[in-house]
Design a protein around this motif. Structure first.
Motif, PDB file in Angstrom:
ATOM      1  N   THR A  90     -12.822  -2.161 -15.557  1.00 42.42           N
ATOM      2  CA  THR A  90     -12.661  -0.797 -16.065  1.00 42.42           C
ATOM      3  C   THR A  90     -13.975  -0.024 -15.971  1.00 42.42           C
ATOM      4  OG1 THR A  90     -13.157  -1.391 -18.360  1.00 42.42           O
ATOM      5  CG2 THR A  90     -10.843  -1.503 -17.665  1.00 42.42           C
ATOM      6  N   SER A  91     -13.860   1.297 -16.048  1.00 44.05           N
ATOM      7  CA  SER A  91     -15.043   2.148 -16.002  1.00 44.05           C
ATOM      8  C   SER A  91     -14.824   3.356 -16.899  1.00 44.05           C
ATOM      9  CB  SER A  91     -15.316   2.621 -14.565  1.00 44.05           C
ATOM     10  OG  SER A  91     -14.304   3.509 -14.146  1.00 44.05           O
ATOM     11  N   SER A  92     -15.917   3.999 -17.228  1.00 45.52           N
ATOM     12  CA  SER A  92     -15.824   5.312 -17.867  1.00 45.52           C
ATOM     13  C   SER A  92     -15.542   6.329 -16.774  1.00 45.52           C
ATOM     14  CB  SER A  92     -17.141   5.651 -18.567  1.00 45.52           C
ATOM     15  OG  SER A  92     -18.190   5.726 -17.616  1.00 45.52           O
ATOM     16  N   PRO A  93     -14.818   7.419 -17.095  1.00 48.44           N
ATOM     17  CA  PRO A  93     -14.686   8.473 -16.084  1.00 48.44           C
ATOM     18  C   PRO A  93     -16.048   9.104 -15.817  1.00 48.44           C
ATOM     19  CG  PRO A  93     -13.458   9.006 -18.105  1.00 48.44           C
ATOM     20  CD  PRO A  93     -14.157   7.718 -18.337  1.00 48.44           C
ATOM     21  N   LEU A  94     -16.241   9.650 -14.626  1.00 47.13           N
ATOM     22  CA  LEU A  94     -17.466  10.409 -14.375  1.00 47.13           C
ATOM     23  C   LEU A  94     -17.566  11.505 -15.431  1.00 47.13           C
ATOM     24  CD1 LEU A  94     -17.239  10.789 -10.506  1.00 47.13           C
ATOM     25  CD2 LEU A  94     -18.973   9.498 -11.755  1.00 47.13           C
TER      26      LEU A  94
END
Length: 203
Positions: A90-94
């Motif tokens: 998973t990632s944070s949104p830009l």
């Protein structure tokens, strides 16, 4: 008006603007909410992070914040925190924070992080437990868990309300005309509609 006086005037305007662009300057030990005249130690204690202790592991990217809306005692103190949880993949949104830099401390797992400066230079780093990374104020950045286990980080901000502007949401779900977006990204309207559909809340 002489050039020196004009320069001094413009400099004073810039200084005033900088003064108003950050958190308020506190002239007392702390600030109380409206209609509150007395407080005890509970006012300065934030307990909502207790819910994270022993809780099941997050299944989606999750942010738990201690900022002005959740913790009124922070008013005027120019500090706030967030706990970030990144399940594997998973990632944070830009995104960017218009009112503060972000100092991230990785307490568990691994993260790939980065930001882009105003010259379009990309800075990327692979972090491991115990590392810290600075995202400068107002610059677009990301965090991504390439690992196979959850990553947990603590972020500190130099504002009680740093703000978060998510680029996907800002660009594609705020009603900006499809034609403008298509021209900005040098693509077609069908592609823009496809991107918007992917961000639309599921009903």
């Amino acid at each position: 008006m002489s050039s020196q006086k004009l320069f001094a005037f413009l400099l004073s305007l810039a200084t005033v603007q900088m003064a108003f662009s950050g958190d308020i300057d506190v002239l007392t030990d702390f600030l109380l909410p409206p209609k509150v005249t007395q407080v005890d130690s509970n006012f300065f204690t934030f307990t909502r992070m207790r819910a994270l202790v022993g809780a099941p592991l997050a299944t989606n990217f999750t942010v738990t914040t201690a900022s002005l809306p959740e913790f009124p005692a922070l008013n005027g103190q120019s500090v706030s925190y967030a706990i970030l949880q990144f399940p594997a993949g998973t990632s944070s949104p830009l995104h960017e924070h218009p009112r503060s830099g972000e100092l991230l401390f990785l307490v568990k797992g691994h993260l790939t992080v980065g930001f882009v400066d105003t010259t379009d230079k990309l800075f990327v780093q692979k972090l491991q437990k115990g590392d810290m990374f600075l995202f400068p104020k107002g610059l677009v950045h990301f965090q991504y868990n390439r690992g196979k286990t959850i990553a947990t980080a603590i972020s500190a901000f130099g504002s009680v309300n740093p703000g978060t502007e998510s680029l996907p949401n800002t660009l594609f779900i705020t009603g900006i005309d499809d034609t403008i977006l298509a021209k900005s990204f040098k693509t077609d309207i069908a592609t823009i509609k496809h991107l918007k559909a992917g961000l639309a809340p599921r009903t």
